[in-house]
Design an enzyme around this catalytic site. Sequence first.
Site, PDB file in Angstrom:
ATOM      1  N   HIS A 148       0.920  -0.799  -0.204  1.00  0.00           N
ATOM      2  CA  HIS A 148       0.093  -0.388   0.016  1.00  0.00           C
ATOM      3  C   HIS A 148       0.751   1.139   0.188  1.00  0.00           C
ATOM      4  CE1 HIS A 148      -3.967  -1.502   1.569  1.00  0.00           C
ATOM      5  NE2 HIS A 148      -2.530  -3.322   0.918  1.00  0.00           N
ATOM      6  N   ASP A 180      -5.840   6.154   2.516  1.00  0.00           N
ATOM      7  CA  ASP A 180      -5.901   4.846   2.220  1.00  0.00           C
ATOM      8  C   ASP A 180      -7.880   4.816   2.307  1.00  0.00           C
ATOM      9  OD1 ASP A 180      -6.045   1.448   1.512  1.00  0.00           O
ATOM     10  OD2 ASP A 180      -4.057   1.523   1.966  1.00  0.00           O
TER      11      ASP A 180
END
EC number: 2.4.1.-
Length: 460
Positions: free
Chosen positions: A23, A117
């Site tokens: 990520h 995110d």
Amino acid sequence: MAEQQKIKKSPHVLLIPFPLQGHINPFIQFGKRLISKGVKTTLVTTIHTLNSTLNHSNTTTTSIEIQAISDGCDEGGFMSAGESYLETFKQVGSKSLADLIKKLQSEGTTIDAIIYDSMTEWVLDVAIEFGIDGGSFFTQACVVNSLYYHVHKGLISLPLGETVSVPGFPVLQRWETPLILQNHEQIQSPWSQMLFGQFANIDQARWVFTNSFYKLEEEVIEWTRKIWNLKVIGPTLPSMYLDKRLDDDKDNGFNLYKANHHECMNWLDDKPKESVVYVAFGSLVKHGPEQVEEITRALIDSDVNFLWVIKHKEEGKLPENLSEVIKTGKGLIVAWCKQLDVLAHESVGCFVTHCGFNSTLEAISLGVPVVAMPQFSDQTTNAKLLDEILGVGVRVKADENGIVRRGNLASCIKMIMEEERGVIIRKNAVKWKDLAKVAVHEGGSSDNDIVEFVSELIKA
């Protein structure tokens, strides 16, 4: 010189990835693109992640400022907390992020947007408290996000039927959907709820970003744009591997694992063109001894050169007879490597992958044919994309016990390395490699979306 877009003021964006390598990397690369457009960028990661990175990283994201917040697990990180991590991160992280924003503002630093995110949707709530625009960043494929969204909205019912449909994508068989949708009895687990919780407040986000590119998921992207202000900004790889417009952008520069780089490169340099099978399953997959044995036998039976990434903790599962093959120089085992450099090497002819979306995009962007061996999460859907839709690989199926047997794996490897279908797959891989490069070049679809975001940011 890196390209610079002249703008009237220099806006400032915070980037907040979930603290996993897969990520963090897309956020960093997006940040570099924003900086090339004149946007000041600050990466906000966890204290544990920052401390872990400093131990291993030989390069730095010099153009991106770094700030750290607490996730409540400063010593051991998310791997030490189990299922309680998500709630702990939300509770502790919300306060820590608010404190950071107050600190930056007290120092005279303006924050024009927070891009977070999608797995940490609570960040948007914090941003709204401070009157800051937010953007949700999805690191998975658009089609996967669409599947989760449709379940979240009750448009797809669980348990699933034999087939599943979402707008803009071919019909999926049940076994081709993300694993959590197949195992609906686990739907109440914290990690499952997090996947659907990505959409809890998304309508309050000013932007939605996805690490894909237009030609890759054209129809799904068009549908998604009907409900959100979607910016498609991928593939988020270092510029060296795509358009080469950013100076010296060869690495993500934020590595949580130490790579055996020189050993890998020296070994690959001695191998003929497209003769090596690269085997890697990401940072989270843990195979049992039986599966490791089957992979080993498949590689030996295929009679190919192979580079296999297997973590130190897993090496005890390797069969003893593998050491004899390693001694001949036909195989190399490493604990970690710089995957982009490996995939870009001319000796690599095939990638046996778990189909995490980063690895999926890297294989596509570098034109490497794949043997898709999905393990969990979204990987079964990514495998369908690679095999059936793009035609850049072949899926290997597991048996009723979830084990991929040596014969099936060896057959898929030989198909790509030796057979006529492999020639077709390789041609398709080159086509998609070119399309990925076009997307991020000046005037490409992803470049245009980034320019559009910057324009909207300035007008805020």
